[in-house]
Structures are given as structure tokens and as C-alpha cells.
Design an enzyme around this catalytic site. Sequence first.
Site, PDB file in Angstrom:
ATOM      1  N   CYS A 148       0.823  -1.213   0.000  1.00 57.29           N
ATOM      2  CA  CYS A 148       0.000   0.000   0.000  1.00 57.29           C
ATOM      3  C   CYS A 148       0.855   1.260   0.000  1.00 57.29           C
ATOM      4  CB  CYS A 148      -0.932  -0.015   1.204  1.00 57.29           C
ATOM      5  SG  CYS A 148      -0.091  -0.281   2.791  1.00 57.29           S
ATOM      6  N   HIS A 228      -2.476   4.996   6.909  1.00 57.49           N
ATOM      7  CA  HIS A 228      -1.129   5.549   7.008  1.00 57.49           C
ATOM      8  C   HIS A 228      -1.155   7.015   6.591  1.00 57.49           C
ATOM      9  CE1 HIS A 228       0.067   1.373   7.191  1.00 57.49           C
ATOM     10  NE2 HIS A 228      -0.267   1.150   5.936  1.00 57.49           N
TER      11      HIS A 228
END
Length: 354
Positions: A148, A228
Site C-alpha cells: 500500500c 497511514h
Amino acid sequence: MRIRTPETRIRVAVVGYGVIGKRVADAVALQTDMQLAGVADVATDWRLQVAAALGLPIFAGDAASLASMRSVGLPVVDTLENLLQQADVVVDCTPKKVAAGNVPRYRSAGIRFILQGGEKHEMAGHSFVAESNYAQALGHVATRVVSCNTTSIVRTLGALRRAGLLLQARGTLMRRATDPVDGHRGGLMNTLVPEEKVPSHQGPDAKTVDPALDVVTMAVAVPQTLAHVHCWNVRMTRAASLDEVLAAFRTSSRIALLRSSDGLGAINVVKEMMGDLGRPRADLYEVGLWEDLVTLQGDELFFTYMVDNQAIVIPETIDAVRALACTQPDGATSIAATDRSLGIPLPASVRSGS
């Protein structure tokens, strides 16, 4: 490379029906040129019970799990070997390092396969982000959809490089501690944990997709599970205007420009909006980049964005299926088809600068 146009849809097998696997299976089902051949796992818990309730063809990872899955009433068709015989491409979404044991089975079956970013680049020999190297993957036996965080790096820095603005990039990543579904199993609490070396693995990993990137990353694990956050300092090839930089980011359909001034100044609010917009599981497939935080000082560029690690790799995986199956020679065409199926980009009314 001879492009194959099958009379039937690409038959896709998904191995590992967890956080990523269930999303890949759902995305495959949305494609007009693909068919879900089945999902394989070794578990007997609620995840596979949901798969059964949805009517998905379920296969066992091995003979032992076949017996245990049937013993709890799961409608298992057969084992993974049988599923591989029914598929054109297999997407391995198993936990990190489990795929290493599966790769010999895929090679023995003569099936094309896709790994996820937790595995090493060398295991597939190719790493993939659709906007950067779709054409390189055409007809490959295997590829790895990078993690990711690495996907977000390649998307954003790749957009700047295509615009001729990127010289070098230095980024700091605040990595969420675990997936939301695993938050009760332990993890970080009341602490921050810096990664033990510089660069963290994401920078070198991005170079497996785009070797021309001059990128260094540092990372810190933080006690939350939503997404994140990246903070980037980019040295550009020249001084550029804000309009030029934003125009470069807009060339990627998979970068969503958001505004904190619209009340979207935190990752929890962005996720809430995804749910309100009807995105499955409140997924953000795009890099969520805060437009009003983009700052320029001469030839230096500063920007911040969020990464939904459960969702960002899903469109990349779908494009990788087409590339390996060699059914669509043009990356832009595949990206557009995948985007339409997943509702990318966000509606114009909630996109800044649209």
C-alpha cells in the site's frame, strides 16, 4: 507480444479470503471481462462463513483443511489444486510469507499468478503499479502488486516525474499499527516505534517498479488503525507554480485531492466520507492528498497524504490480472475500466479542483 482476446472472461482464483482477498474477490465480480473462479483458504471462521453466505465457490488450501472446513458445514468444492485447474490467473492474498509455499504449486500448475507487497520482489521477478509499468507486465507469468505505501509513493512521485518536476524525494511515513479487524489482538498503545534503519523498505521497494526514482523513506509505527499518513519533501527540477504541481497530481485518476478546509483534515473524517458516499467498507482506493497543505519554497515541494492500506492495492490488482492474462494491451484502457467499476474518481462535488 501477441494480445489474446478470449471468448470467455478471465477466470480468477483468489487464495486467502482476508482483508485484501475479500476485496479482490468483490472487485473481480464487478469486472465485465472477469469471472471469480473461487476463493481458497484454510480457515473455518466467520470470514469463510460470510463467503459461503455470499454464495462464493469455496476451496480448501489443502487436504487437511478440506476435512476441517467440511466438518463445520462449509460448502467446500474441492482443494486448491482443483481450483487452479479452473482458473487463468491466481491472486495470492495470503498473509506475509505464506505465498512462498504456494508459488511452487502455481508454477507446477502452469498458471499465471499475482503476489501482494508483503512478498519479496524476487519471488515474482516483477513488481507492478499500473500507471508506471503496465506494459512491462503484459504476458508475464507472475507479478507482485507492491504494498500500500509503495503504491502511494509510485503514484505520487510518478505523477511528478511524468511532469518533468521530480529530482529527488525524501519521505516520512506514519504507519498504522495493524488492520482494524486485528486491533483487539494487541499492538501499539501509548508509544511510537521508529523503523530500525534508514531507508525504510518502501523507498527501495518503489525502485523495483520505477528504478529512476531518487527516493529515501523513513517510517514510524503509530497507535491507530485507520490509515497511514505520509509527509514528503521533494526537490524539483526547477521552481514550479502551485498550479503546475496540482496539475501533475491530477494526471493520476488514483490521486484524490482533498481539502482540510472542507472539514477533511483528519483521516477518520475522510474514511467517514467514503462510507457516506457508499464506498464498500468505506474504502479509499485513491491516495488522499491534501491540496491545501501543498507548499512550495523555490524548487522544494512539501505535501502530505493518507493511504488506506486495505483498499489502495485493489485497483492495481485488477489491472495486473488483465496484464498477465494479456487481454488488454493498453494500460490506460484497463485503468479506466477498473476505475469505472470501483467508482473512481470521487464525485466532482467532493473533489477539490475538479
